[in-house]
Design a protein around this motif. Structure first.
Motif, PDB file in Angstrom:
ATOM      1  N   GLU A  59       0.829  -1.205   0.000  1.00 20.71           N
ATOM      2  CA  GLU A  59       0.000   0.000   0.000  1.00 20.71           C
ATOM      3  C   GLU A  59       0.865   1.258   0.000  1.00 20.71           C
ATOM      4  OE1 GLU A  59      -4.017   0.510   2.511  1.00 20.71           O
ATOM      5  OE2 GLU A  59      -2.775  -1.184   3.074  1.00 20.71           O
ATOM      6  N   ILE A 107      -9.760 -13.079  -6.224  1.00 18.13           N
ATOM      7  CA  ILE A 107      -9.095 -14.383  -6.421  1.00 18.13           C
ATOM      8  C   ILE A 107      -8.241 -14.798  -5.214  1.00 18.13           C
ATOM      9  CG2 ILE A 107      -9.087 -14.226  -8.948  1.00 18.13           C
ATOM     10  CD1 ILE A 107      -6.011 -13.554  -8.658  1.00 18.13           C
ATOM     11  N   HIS A 108      -8.324 -14.053  -4.110  1.00 16.54           N
ATOM     12  CA  HIS A 108      -7.552 -14.440  -2.914  1.00 16.54           C
ATOM     13  C   HIS A 108      -8.130 -15.734  -2.346  1.00 16.54           C
ATOM     14  CE1 HIS A 108      -6.698 -10.115  -3.202  1.00 16.54           C
ATOM     15  NE2 HIS A 108      -5.529 -10.423  -2.663  1.00 16.54           N
ATOM     16  N   ASP A 109      -7.281 -16.743  -2.155  1.00 17.36           N
ATOM     17  CA  ASP A 109      -7.836 -18.008  -1.644  1.00 17.36           C
ATOM     18  C   ASP A 109      -7.017 -18.659  -0.537  1.00 17.36           C
ATOM     19  OD1 ASP A 109      -5.692 -19.014  -3.059  1.00 17.36           O
ATOM     20  OD2 ASP A 109      -6.861 -20.370  -4.314  1.00 17.36           O
ATOM     21  N   SER A 153     -15.850 -15.658   1.183  1.00 12.67           N
ATOM     22  CA  SER A 153     -14.533 -15.110   1.483  1.00 12.67           C
ATOM     23  C   SER A 153     -14.252 -13.961   0.529  1.00 12.67           C
ATOM     24  CB  SER A 153     -13.486 -16.226   1.299  1.00 12.67           C
ATOM     25  OG  SER A 153     -12.213 -15.766   1.665  1.00 12.67           O
ATOM     26  N   THR A 157     -11.860  -4.539  -1.050  1.00 17.29           N
ATOM     27  CA  THR A 157     -12.979  -3.663  -0.689  1.00 17.29           C
ATOM     28  C   THR A 157     -14.098  -3.828  -1.720  1.00 17.29           C
ATOM     29  OG1 THR A 157     -11.265  -2.153   0.055  1.00 17.29           O
ATOM     30  CG2 THR A 157     -13.488  -1.278  -0.032  1.00 17.29           C
ATOM     31  N   ASN A 188      -9.495 -10.600   6.087  1.00 18.44           N
ATOM     32  CA  ASN A 188      -8.931  -9.774   7.157  1.00 18.44           C
ATOM     33  C   ASN A 188      -9.207  -8.277   7.067  1.00 18.44           C
ATOM     34  OD1 ASN A 188      -7.095  -8.894   5.325  1.00 18.44           O
ATOM     35  ND2 ASN A 188      -5.371 -10.069   6.139  1.00 18.44           N
ATOM     36  N   ALA A 207      -9.437 -17.955  10.884  1.00 21.53           N
ATOM     37  CA  ALA A 207     -10.081 -19.223  10.551  1.00 21.53           C
ATOM     38  C   ALA A 207     -10.592 -19.977  11.786  1.00 21.53           C
ATOM     39  CB  ALA A 207      -9.107 -20.099   9.764  1.00 21.53           C
TER      40      ALA A 207
HETATM   41  C1  B12 Z   1      -1.100 -12.688  -0.955  1.00 23.91           C
HETATM   42  C2  B12 Z   1      -1.913 -11.520  -1.485  1.00 23.91           C
HETATM   43  C3  B12 Z   1      -2.259 -11.548  -2.846  1.00 23.91           C
HETATM   44  C4  B12 Z   1      -2.005 -12.765  -3.749  1.00 23.91           C
HETATM   45  C5  B12 Z   1      -3.097 -13.797  -3.409  1.00 23.91           C
HETATM   46  C6  B12 Z   1      -2.660 -15.234  -3.666  1.00 23.91           C
HETATM   47  C7  B12 Z   1      -3.780 -16.192  -3.299  1.00 23.91           C
HETATM   48  N1  B12 Z   1      -3.714 -17.340  -3.936  1.00 23.91           N
HETATM   49  O1  B12 Z   1      -4.641 -15.928  -2.459  1.00 23.91           O
HETATM   50  C8  B12 Z   1      -2.173 -12.139  -5.182  1.00 23.91           C
HETATM   51  C9  B12 Z   1      -0.810 -11.783  -5.714  1.00 23.91           C
HETATM   52  C10 B12 Z   1      -2.899 -13.002  -6.214  1.00 23.91           C
HETATM   53  C11 B12 Z   1      -2.943 -10.858  -4.857  1.00 23.91           C
HETATM   54  C12 B12 Z   1      -3.585 -10.127  -5.836  1.00 23.91           C
HETATM   55  C13 B12 Z   1      -4.170  -8.881  -5.602  1.00 23.91           C
HETATM   56  N2  B12 Z   1      -4.209  -8.213  -4.431  1.00 23.91           N
HETATM   57 CO1  B12 Z   1      -3.705  -8.997  -2.731  1.00 23.91          CO
HETATM   58  N3  B12 Z   1      -2.953  -9.394  -1.063  1.00 23.91           N
HETATM   59  C14 B12 Z   1      -2.298 -10.438  -0.636  1.00 23.91           C
HETATM   60  C15 B12 Z   1      -1.945 -10.243   0.863  1.00 23.91           C
HETATM   61  C16 B12 Z   1      -0.487  -9.776   0.981  1.00 23.91           C
HETATM   62  C17 B12 Z   1      -2.123 -11.452   1.771  1.00 23.91           C
HETATM   63  C18 B12 Z   1      -3.518 -12.108   1.740  1.00 23.91           C
HETATM   64  C19 B12 Z   1      -3.470 -13.398   2.498  1.00 23.91           C
HETATM   65  O2  B12 Z   1      -3.410 -14.472   1.908  1.00 23.91           O
HETATM   66  N4  B12 Z   1      -3.426 -13.306   3.859  1.00 23.91           N
HETATM   67  C20 B12 Z   1      -3.259 -14.492   4.741  1.00 23.91           C
HETATM   68  C21 B12 Z   1      -4.599 -15.195   4.963  1.00 23.91           C
HETATM   69  C22 B12 Z   1      -4.365 -16.446   5.811  1.00 23.91           C
HETATM   70  O3  B12 Z   1      -5.452 -14.303   5.647  1.00 23.91           O
HETATM   71  P1  B12 Z   1      -6.972 -14.048   5.191  1.00 23.91           P
HETATM   72  O4  B12 Z   1      -7.091 -14.147   3.734  1.00 23.91           O
HETATM   73  O5  B12 Z   1      -7.521 -12.874   5.870  1.00 23.91           O
HETATM   74  O6  B12 Z   1      -7.743 -15.323   5.767  1.00 23.91           O
HETATM   75  C23 B12 Z   1      -7.913 -15.583   7.152  1.00 23.91           C
HETATM   76  C24 B12 Z   1      -9.241 -15.100   7.724  1.00 23.91           C
HETATM   77  O7  B12 Z   1      -9.646 -13.905   7.142  1.00 23.91           O
HETATM   78  C25 B12 Z   1     -10.166 -16.253   7.569  1.00 23.91           C
HETATM   79  N5  B12 Z   1     -10.994 -16.369   6.361  1.00 23.91           N
HETATM   80  C26 B12 Z   1     -10.693 -16.109   5.077  1.00 23.91           C
HETATM   81  N6  B12 Z   1     -11.743 -16.350   4.277  1.00 23.91           N
HETATM   82  C27 B12 Z   1     -12.727 -16.788   5.060  1.00 23.91           C
HETATM   83  C28 B12 Z   1     -14.054 -17.149   4.753  1.00 23.91           C
HETATM   84  C29 B12 Z   1     -14.900 -17.521   5.777  1.00 23.91           C
HETATM   85  C30 B12 Z   1     -16.318 -17.886   5.460  1.00 23.91           C
HETATM   86  C31 B12 Z   1     -14.433 -17.541   7.119  1.00 23.91           C
HETATM   87  C32 B12 Z   1     -15.348 -17.966   8.210  1.00 23.91           C
HETATM   88  C33 B12 Z   1     -13.112 -17.188   7.424  1.00 23.91           C
HETATM   89  C34 B12 Z   1     -12.276 -16.813   6.398  1.00 23.91           C
HETATM   90  O8  B12 Z   1      -9.357 -17.380   7.659  1.00 23.91           O
HETATM   91  C35 B12 Z   1      -8.026 -17.105   7.250  1.00 23.91           C
HETATM   92  C36 B12 Z   1      -7.034 -17.776   8.155  1.00 23.91           C
HETATM   93  O9  B12 Z   1      -7.087 -17.285   9.467  1.00 23.91           O
HETATM   94  C37 B12 Z   1      -2.977  -9.127   1.264  1.00 23.91           C
HETATM   95  C38 B12 Z   1      -2.581  -8.292   2.474  1.00 23.91           C
HETATM   96  C39 B12 Z   1      -3.530  -8.498   3.638  1.00 23.91           C
HETATM   97  N7  B12 Z   1      -3.537  -7.579   4.537  1.00 23.91           N
HETATM   98  O10 B12 Z   1      -4.260  -9.456   3.691  1.00 23.91           O
HETATM   99  C40 B12 Z   1      -3.106  -8.356  -0.067  1.00 23.91           C
HETATM  100  C41 B12 Z   1      -4.382  -7.538  -0.345  1.00 23.91           C
HETATM  101  C42 B12 Z   1      -5.615  -8.284   0.104  1.00 23.91           C
HETATM  102  N8  B12 Z   1      -4.357  -7.462  -1.820  1.00 23.91           N
HETATM  103  C43 B12 Z   1      -4.699  -6.303  -2.271  1.00 23.91           C
HETATM  104  C44 B12 Z   1      -4.752  -5.936  -3.632  1.00 23.91           C
HETATM  105  C45 B12 Z   1      -5.007  -4.481  -3.944  1.00 23.91           C
HETATM  106  C46 B12 Z   1      -4.572  -6.907  -4.649  1.00 23.91           C
HETATM  107  C47 B12 Z   1      -4.689  -6.669  -6.169  1.00 23.91           C
HETATM  108  C48 B12 Z   1      -5.851  -5.746  -6.608  1.00 23.91           C
HETATM  109  C49 B12 Z   1      -3.320  -6.130  -6.659  1.00 23.91           C
HETATM  110  C50 B12 Z   1      -3.252  -5.776  -8.145  1.00 23.91           C
HETATM  111  N9  B12 Z   1      -2.884  -4.535  -8.401  1.00 23.91           N
HETATM  112  O11 B12 Z   1      -3.518  -6.570  -9.001  1.00 23.91           O
HETATM  113  C51 B12 Z   1      -4.864  -8.113  -6.688  1.00 23.91           C
HETATM  114  C52 B12 Z   1      -6.335  -8.505  -6.724  1.00 23.91           C
HETATM  115  C53 B12 Z   1      -6.637  -9.662  -7.591  1.00 23.91           C
HETATM  116  C54 B12 Z   1      -8.113 -10.066  -7.444  1.00 23.91           C
HETATM  117  N10 B12 Z   1      -8.939  -9.748  -8.395  1.00 23.91           N
HETATM  118  O12 B12 Z   1      -8.448 -10.675  -6.429  1.00 23.91           O
HETATM  119  C55 B12 Z   1      -5.083  -5.352  -1.154  1.00 23.91           C
HETATM  120  C56 B12 Z   1      -6.602  -5.148  -1.034  1.00 23.91           C
HETATM  121  C57 B12 Z   1      -6.932  -3.687  -0.737  1.00 23.91           C
HETATM  122  C58 B12 Z   1      -8.394  -3.460  -0.669  1.00 23.91           C
HETATM  123  N11 B12 Z   1      -8.788  -2.879   0.445  1.00 23.91           N
HETATM  124  O13 B12 Z   1      -9.153  -3.753  -1.546  1.00 23.91           O
HETATM  125  C59 B12 Z   1      -4.388  -6.014   0.095  1.00 23.91           C
HETATM  126  C60 B12 Z   1      -5.109  -5.778   1.431  1.00 23.91           C
HETATM  127  C61 B12 Z   1      -2.949  -5.433   0.161  1.00 23.91           C
HETATM  128  C62 B12 Z   1      -2.944  -3.970   0.551  1.00 23.91           C
HETATM  129  N12 B12 Z   1      -2.826  -3.649   1.832  1.00 23.91           N
HETATM  130  O14 B12 Z   1      -3.056  -3.122  -0.305  1.00 23.91           O
HETATM  131  N13 B12 Z   1      -2.884 -10.538  -3.547  1.00 23.91           N
END
Ligand code: B12
Length: 221
Positions: A59, A107-109, A153, A157, A188, A207
Protein backbone atom coordinates in the motif's frame (compact mmCIF):
# COMPACT_ATOMS: atom_id res chain seq x y z
CA UNK A 1 21.13 -19.63 16.18
CA UNK A 2 17.31 -19.69 16.06
CA UNK A 3 17.33 -22.78 18.30
CA UNK A 4 18.38 -20.65 21.28
CA UNK A 5 15.78 -17.95 20.68
CA UNK A 6 12.90 -17.70 23.15
CA UNK A 7 9.35 -18.57 22.02
CA UNK A 8 8.51 -14.90 21.73
CA UNK A 9 11.68 -14.12 19.76
CA UNK A 10 10.88 -16.97 17.36
CA UNK A 11 7.44 -15.47 16.78
CA UNK A 12 8.82 -11.98 16.15
CA UNK A 13 11.52 -13.37 13.85
CA UNK A 14 9.05 -15.37 11.76
CA UNK A 15 6.74 -12.37 11.32
CA UNK A 16 9.74 -10.28 10.22
CA UNK A 17 11.04 -12.89 7.78
CA UNK A 18 7.68 -13.33 6.12
CA UNK A 19 7.24 -9.55 5.92
CA UNK A 20 10.75 -9.20 4.44
CA UNK A 21 9.99 -12.05 1.99
CA UNK A 22 13.00 -14.06 3.18
CA UNK A 23 11.55 -17.32 1.91
CA UNK A 24 14.30 -19.78 2.91
CA UNK A 25 14.88 -18.24 6.35
CA UNK A 26 11.16 -18.14 7.04
CA UNK A 27 10.81 -21.82 6.11
CA UNK A 28 13.86 -22.75 8.20
CA UNK A 29 12.34 -21.01 11.20
CA UNK A 30 9.01 -22.77 10.66
CA UNK A 31 10.85 -26.14 10.65
CA UNK A 32 12.60 -25.19 13.90
CA UNK A 33 9.31 -24.15 15.48
CA UNK A 34 7.79 -27.47 14.44
CA UNK A 35 10.74 -29.30 16.02
CA UNK A 36 10.29 -27.48 19.32
CA UNK A 37 6.55 -28.24 19.26
CA UNK A 38 5.24 -24.71 18.85
CA UNK A 39 1.48 -24.64 18.29
CA UNK A 40 0.92 -24.92 14.50
CA UNK A 41 -1.98 -22.46 14.66
CA UNK A 42 0.28 -19.87 16.29
CA UNK A 43 2.76 -20.38 13.44
CA UNK A 44 -0.08 -19.76 10.95
CA UNK A 45 -1.12 -16.66 12.92
CA UNK A 46 2.43 -15.27 12.77
CA UNK A 47 2.67 -15.84 9.02
CA UNK A 48 -0.69 -14.12 8.64
CA UNK A 49 0.68 -11.12 10.54
CA UNK A 50 3.74 -11.11 8.24
CA UNK A 51 1.39 -11.15 5.23
CA UNK A 52 -0.53 -8.21 6.67
CA UNK A 53 2.75 -6.28 6.84
CA UNK A 54 3.51 -7.21 3.22
CA UNK A 55 0.11 -5.75 2.32
CA UNK A 56 0.91 -2.52 4.21
CA UNK A 57 4.26 -2.17 2.41
CA UNK A 58 2.48 -2.75 -0.90
CA UNK A 59 0.00 0.00 0.00
CA UNK A 60 2.90 2.36 0.82
CA UNK A 61 4.43 1.39 -2.56
CA UNK A 62 7.53 -0.04 -0.89
CA UNK A 63 6.55 -3.38 -2.47
CA UNK A 64 5.02 -4.20 -5.85
CA UNK A 65 2.65 -6.89 -7.09
CA UNK A 66 5.50 -9.40 -7.30
CA UNK A 67 5.82 -9.12 -3.49
CA UNK A 68 2.18 -10.13 -3.01
CA UNK A 69 2.79 -13.11 -5.29
CA UNK A 70 5.95 -14.04 -3.37
CA UNK A 71 4.15 -13.71 -0.01
CA UNK A 72 1.42 -16.03 -1.31
CA UNK A 73 4.07 -18.56 -2.35
CA UNK A 74 5.79 -18.45 1.07
CA UNK A 75 2.46 -18.97 2.82
CA UNK A 76 1.65 -21.93 0.56
CA UNK A 77 5.02 -23.56 1.41
CA UNK A 78 4.48 -22.94 5.13
CA UNK A 79 1.07 -24.57 4.91
CA UNK A 80 2.60 -27.60 3.13
CA UNK A 81 4.76 -28.07 6.25
CA UNK A 82 1.95 -27.45 8.74
CA UNK A 83 -1.03 -29.23 7.16
CA UNK A 84 -0.08 -32.77 8.31
CA UNK A 85 0.44 -31.50 11.88
CA UNK A 86 -2.87 -29.65 11.94
CA UNK A 87 -4.63 -32.72 10.52
CA UNK A 88 -3.06 -34.91 13.21
CA UNK A 89 -3.84 -32.58 16.03
CA UNK A 90 -7.44 -31.76 15.34
CA UNK A 91 -9.98 -34.39 14.47
CA UNK A 92 -13.65 -34.65 15.17
CA UNK A 93 -16.63 -36.73 14.22
CA UNK A 94 -19.02 -35.75 11.44
CA UNK A 95 -20.70 -32.36 11.88
CA UNK A 96 -22.29 -29.91 9.45
CA UNK A 97 -22.16 -29.22 5.72
CA UNK A 98 -20.43 -26.00 4.70
CA UNK A 99 -20.53 -24.29 1.30
CA UNK A 100 -17.69 -21.87 0.68
CA UNK A 101 -16.19 -19.69 -2.03
CA UNK A 102 -14.31 -16.48 -2.73
CA UNK A 103 -16.80 -14.02 -4.16
CA UNK A 104 -16.94 -12.65 -7.69
CA UNK A 105 -14.07 -10.33 -8.66
CA UNK A 106 -11.74 -11.68 -5.96
CA UNK A 107 -9.09 -14.38 -6.42
CA UNK A 108 -7.55 -14.44 -2.91
CA UNK A 109 -7.84 -18.01 -1.64
CA UNK A 110 -5.09 -18.63 0.90
CA UNK A 111 -7.32 -17.78 3.87
CA UNK A 112 -10.24 -19.68 2.39
CA UNK A 113 -8.07 -22.78 1.99
CA UNK A 114 -6.89 -22.49 5.60
CA UNK A 115 -10.47 -22.40 6.75
CA UNK A 116 -11.25 -25.52 4.68
CA UNK A 117 -8.37 -27.36 6.34
CA UNK A 118 -9.61 -26.50 9.84
CA UNK A 119 -13.29 -27.10 9.12
CA UNK A 120 -12.44 -30.51 7.66
CA UNK A 121 -10.39 -31.35 10.75
CA UNK A 122 -13.39 -30.40 12.87
CA UNK A 123 -15.61 -32.83 10.99
CA UNK A 124 -17.37 -30.50 8.55
CA UNK A 125 -18.07 -31.61 4.99
CA UNK A 126 -16.88 -28.66 2.90
CA UNK A 127 -17.97 -27.89 -0.66
CA UNK A 128 -15.44 -25.46 -2.11
CA UNK A 129 -16.59 -23.38 -5.07
CA UNK A 130 -13.11 -21.90 -5.63
CA UNK A 131 -12.49 -18.24 -6.42
CA UNK A 132 -14.27 -15.50 -8.38
CA UNK A 133 -17.61 -17.19 -7.72
CA UNK A 134 -20.70 -15.46 -9.15
CA UNK A 135 -23.77 -15.04 -6.90
CA UNK A 136 -25.89 -17.44 -8.96
CA UNK A 137 -23.18 -20.13 -8.67
CA UNK A 138 -23.50 -19.94 -4.88
CA UNK A 139 -27.27 -20.23 -5.20
CA UNK A 140 -27.23 -23.15 -7.66
CA UNK A 141 -24.76 -25.12 -5.58
CA UNK A 142 -26.65 -24.34 -2.36
CA UNK A 143 -29.81 -25.78 -3.93
CA UNK A 144 -27.86 -28.97 -4.76
CA UNK A 145 -25.90 -29.59 -1.56
CA UNK A 146 -28.30 -27.95 0.96
CA UNK A 147 -25.56 -26.71 3.32
CA UNK A 148 -26.02 -25.91 7.00
CA UNK A 149 -23.86 -22.79 6.64
CA UNK A 150 -22.64 -20.73 3.68
CA UNK A 151 -19.31 -18.87 3.83
CA UNK A 152 -18.20 -16.01 1.61
CA UNK A 153 -14.53 -15.11 1.48
CA UNK A 154 -13.19 -11.80 0.16
CA UNK A 155 -10.23 -9.53 0.79
CA UNK A 156 -10.85 -6.66 -1.60
CA UNK A 157 -12.98 -3.66 -0.69
CA UNK A 158 -14.68 -4.15 -4.03
CA UNK A 159 -15.75 -7.64 -2.89
CA UNK A 160 -18.30 -6.22 -0.48
CA UNK A 161 -20.75 -5.49 -3.30
CA UNK A 162 -20.33 -9.05 -4.62
CA UNK A 163 -20.94 -10.36 -1.11
CA UNK A 164 -24.06 -8.23 -0.76
CA UNK A 165 -25.39 -9.36 -4.13
CA UNK A 166 -24.69 -13.01 -3.24
CA UNK A 167 -26.52 -12.69 0.08
CA UNK A 168 -29.49 -11.04 -1.67
CA UNK A 169 -29.74 -13.86 -4.22
CA UNK A 170 -29.51 -16.56 -1.56
CA UNK A 171 -32.11 -14.87 0.65
CA UNK A 172 -34.45 -14.55 -2.35
CA UNK A 173 -34.32 -18.31 -3.00
CA UNK A 174 -37.78 -19.88 -3.41
CA UNK A 175 -36.51 -22.74 -1.22
CA UNK A 176 -37.16 -21.56 2.38
CA UNK A 177 -34.32 -23.71 3.77
CA UNK A 178 -31.77 -22.02 1.50
CA UNK A 179 -33.28 -18.57 2.09
CA UNK A 180 -32.73 -19.01 5.84
CA UNK A 181 -29.29 -20.70 5.79
CA UNK A 182 -26.84 -18.70 7.94
CA UNK A 183 -24.29 -16.81 5.83
CA UNK A 184 -20.95 -15.79 7.27
CA UNK A 185 -18.12 -13.67 5.88
CA UNK A 186 -14.34 -14.05 6.24
CA UNK A 187 -11.36 -11.92 5.26
CA UNK A 188 -8.93 -9.77 7.16
CA UNK A 189 -10.32 -6.43 5.99
CA UNK A 190 -13.82 -7.07 7.37
CA UNK A 191 -15.62 -5.35 10.21
CA UNK A 192 -19.11 -5.06 11.70
CA UNK A 193 -20.07 -2.24 9.35
CA UNK A 194 -19.28 -4.36 6.29
CA UNK A 195 -21.24 -7.25 7.78
CA UNK A 196 -24.27 -5.00 8.21
CA UNK A 197 -23.90 -3.61 4.66
CA UNK A 198 -23.74 -7.15 3.25
CA UNK A 199 -26.64 -8.27 5.52
CA UNK A 200 -24.72 -11.40 6.59
CA UNK A 201 -25.16 -13.29 9.86
CA UNK A 202 -21.58 -13.02 11.07
CA UNK A 203 -18.01 -12.25 10.14
CA UNK A 204 -14.52 -13.24 11.23
CA UNK A 205 -10.94 -12.34 10.41
CA UNK A 206 -9.46 -15.62 11.61
CA UNK A 207 -10.08 -19.22 10.55
CA UNK A 208 -10.25 -20.67 14.08
CA UNK A 209 -12.79 -18.01 15.04
CA UNK A 210 -14.66 -19.09 11.91
CA UNK A 211 -14.76 -22.72 13.08
CA UNK A 212 -16.12 -21.63 16.48
CA UNK A 213 -18.76 -19.45 14.86
CA UNK A 214 -19.83 -22.38 12.64
CA UNK A 215 -20.08 -24.72 15.64
CA UNK A 216 -22.25 -22.15 17.43
CA UNK A 217 -24.48 -21.68 14.39
CA UNK A 218 -24.94 -25.45 14.07
CA UNK A 219 -26.09 -25.73 17.68
CA UNK A 220 -28.66 -22.96 17.15
CA UNK A 221 -29.95 -24.33 13.84
C1 B12 B 1 -1.10 -12.69 -0.96
C2 B12 B 1 -1.91 -11.52 -1.49
C3 B12 B 1 -2.26 -11.55 -2.85
C4 B12 B 1 -2.01 -12.76 -3.75
C5 B12 B 1 -3.10 -13.80 -3.41
C6 B12 B 1 -2.66 -15.23 -3.67
C7 B12 B 1 -3.78 -16.19 -3.30
N1 B12 B 1 -3.71 -17.34 -3.94
O1 B12 B 1 -4.64 -15.93 -2.46
C8 B12 B 1 -2.17 -12.14 -5.18
C9 B12 B 1 -0.81 -11.78 -5.71
C10 B12 B 1 -2.90 -13.00 -6.21
C11 B12 B 1 -2.94 -10.86 -4.86
C12 B12 B 1 -3.58 -10.13 -5.84
C13 B12 B 1 -4.17 -8.88 -5.60
N2 B12 B 1 -4.21 -8.21 -4.43
CO1 B12 B 1 -3.71 -9.00 -2.73
N3 B12 B 1 -2.95 -9.39 -1.06
C14 B12 B 1 -2.30 -10.44 -0.64
C15 B12 B 1 -1.95 -10.24 0.86
C16 B12 B 1 -0.49 -9.78 0.98
C17 B12 B 1 -2.12 -11.45 1.77
C18 B12 B 1 -3.52 -12.11 1.74
C19 B12 B 1 -3.47 -13.40 2.50
O2 B12 B 1 -3.41 -14.47 1.91
N4 B12 B 1 -3.43 -13.31 3.86
C20 B12 B 1 -3.26 -14.49 4.74
C21 B12 B 1 -4.60 -15.20 4.96
C22 B12 B 1 -4.37 -16.45 5.81
O3 B12 B 1 -5.45 -14.30 5.65
P1 B12 B 1 -6.97 -14.05 5.19
O4 B12 B 1 -7.09 -14.15 3.73
O5 B12 B 1 -7.52 -12.87 5.87
O6 B12 B 1 -7.74 -15.32 5.77
C23 B12 B 1 -7.91 -15.58 7.15
C24 B12 B 1 -9.24 -15.10 7.72
O7 B12 B 1 -9.65 -13.90 7.14
C25 B12 B 1 -10.17 -16.25 7.57
N5 B12 B 1 -10.99 -16.37 6.36
C26 B12 B 1 -10.69 -16.11 5.08
N6 B12 B 1 -11.74 -16.35 4.28
C27 B12 B 1 -12.73 -16.79 5.06
C28 B12 B 1 -14.05 -17.15 4.75
C29 B12 B 1 -14.90 -17.52 5.78
C30 B12 B 1 -16.32 -17.89 5.46
C31 B12 B 1 -14.43 -17.54 7.12
C32 B12 B 1 -15.35 -17.97 8.21
C33 B12 B 1 -13.11 -17.19 7.42
C34 B12 B 1 -12.28 -16.81 6.40
O8 B12 B 1 -9.36 -17.38 7.66
C35 B12 B 1 -8.03 -17.10 7.25
C36 B12 B 1 -7.03 -17.78 8.16
O9 B12 B 1 -7.09 -17.28 9.47
C37 B12 B 1 -2.98 -9.13 1.26
C38 B12 B 1 -2.58 -8.29 2.47
C39 B12 B 1 -3.53 -8.50 3.64
N7 B12 B 1 -3.54 -7.58 4.54
O10 B12 B 1 -4.26 -9.46 3.69
C40 B12 B 1 -3.11 -8.36 -0.07
C41 B12 B 1 -4.38 -7.54 -0.34
C42 B12 B 1 -5.61 -8.28 0.10
N8 B12 B 1 -4.36 -7.46 -1.82
C43 B12 B 1 -4.70 -6.30 -2.27
C44 B12 B 1 -4.75 -5.94 -3.63
C45 B12 B 1 -5.01 -4.48 -3.94
C46 B12 B 1 -4.57 -6.91 -4.65
C47 B12 B 1 -4.69 -6.67 -6.17
C48 B12 B 1 -5.85 -5.75 -6.61
C49 B12 B 1 -3.32 -6.13 -6.66
C50 B12 B 1 -3.25 -5.78 -8.15
N9 B12 B 1 -2.88 -4.54 -8.40
O11 B12 B 1 -3.52 -6.57 -9.00
C51 B12 B 1 -4.86 -8.11 -6.69
C52 B12 B 1 -6.34 -8.50 -6.72
C53 B12 B 1 -6.64 -9.66 -7.59
C54 B12 B 1 -8.11 -10.07 -7.44
N10 B12 B 1 -8.94 -9.75 -8.39
O12 B12 B 1 -8.45 -10.67 -6.43
C55 B12 B 1 -5.08 -5.35 -1.15
C56 B12 B 1 -6.60 -5.15 -1.03
C57 B12 B 1 -6.93 -3.69 -0.74
C58 B12 B 1 -8.39 -3.46 -0.67
N11 B12 B 1 -8.79 -2.88 0.44
O13 B12 B 1 -9.15 -3.75 -1.55
C59 B12 B 1 -4.39 -6.01 0.09
C60 B12 B 1 -5.11 -5.78 1.43
C61 B12 B 1 -2.95 -5.43 0.16
C62 B12 B 1 -2.94 -3.97 0.55
N12 B12 B 1 -2.83 -3.65 1.83
O14 B12 B 1 -3.06 -3.12 -0.30
N13 B12 B 1 -2.88 -10.54 -3.55
Amino acid sequence: MEQILSTNDRRVELIRRVADLEEQDALKLVRIRIEVNDDPLTIVEDCQEGMRMVGERYERQEYFLSALIMAGEIFREVMDLLTPLIELRFSASESGVFLLGTVEGDIHDIGKNNLILLLTCYGFTVHDLGVNVAPNEFLNRALQVRPDIIGLSGLLTSSYDSMRETVQQLRASPDPRIASTPIILGGNQLNEQVCRYVCADGWVTDAMEGVRLCQQLLVNR
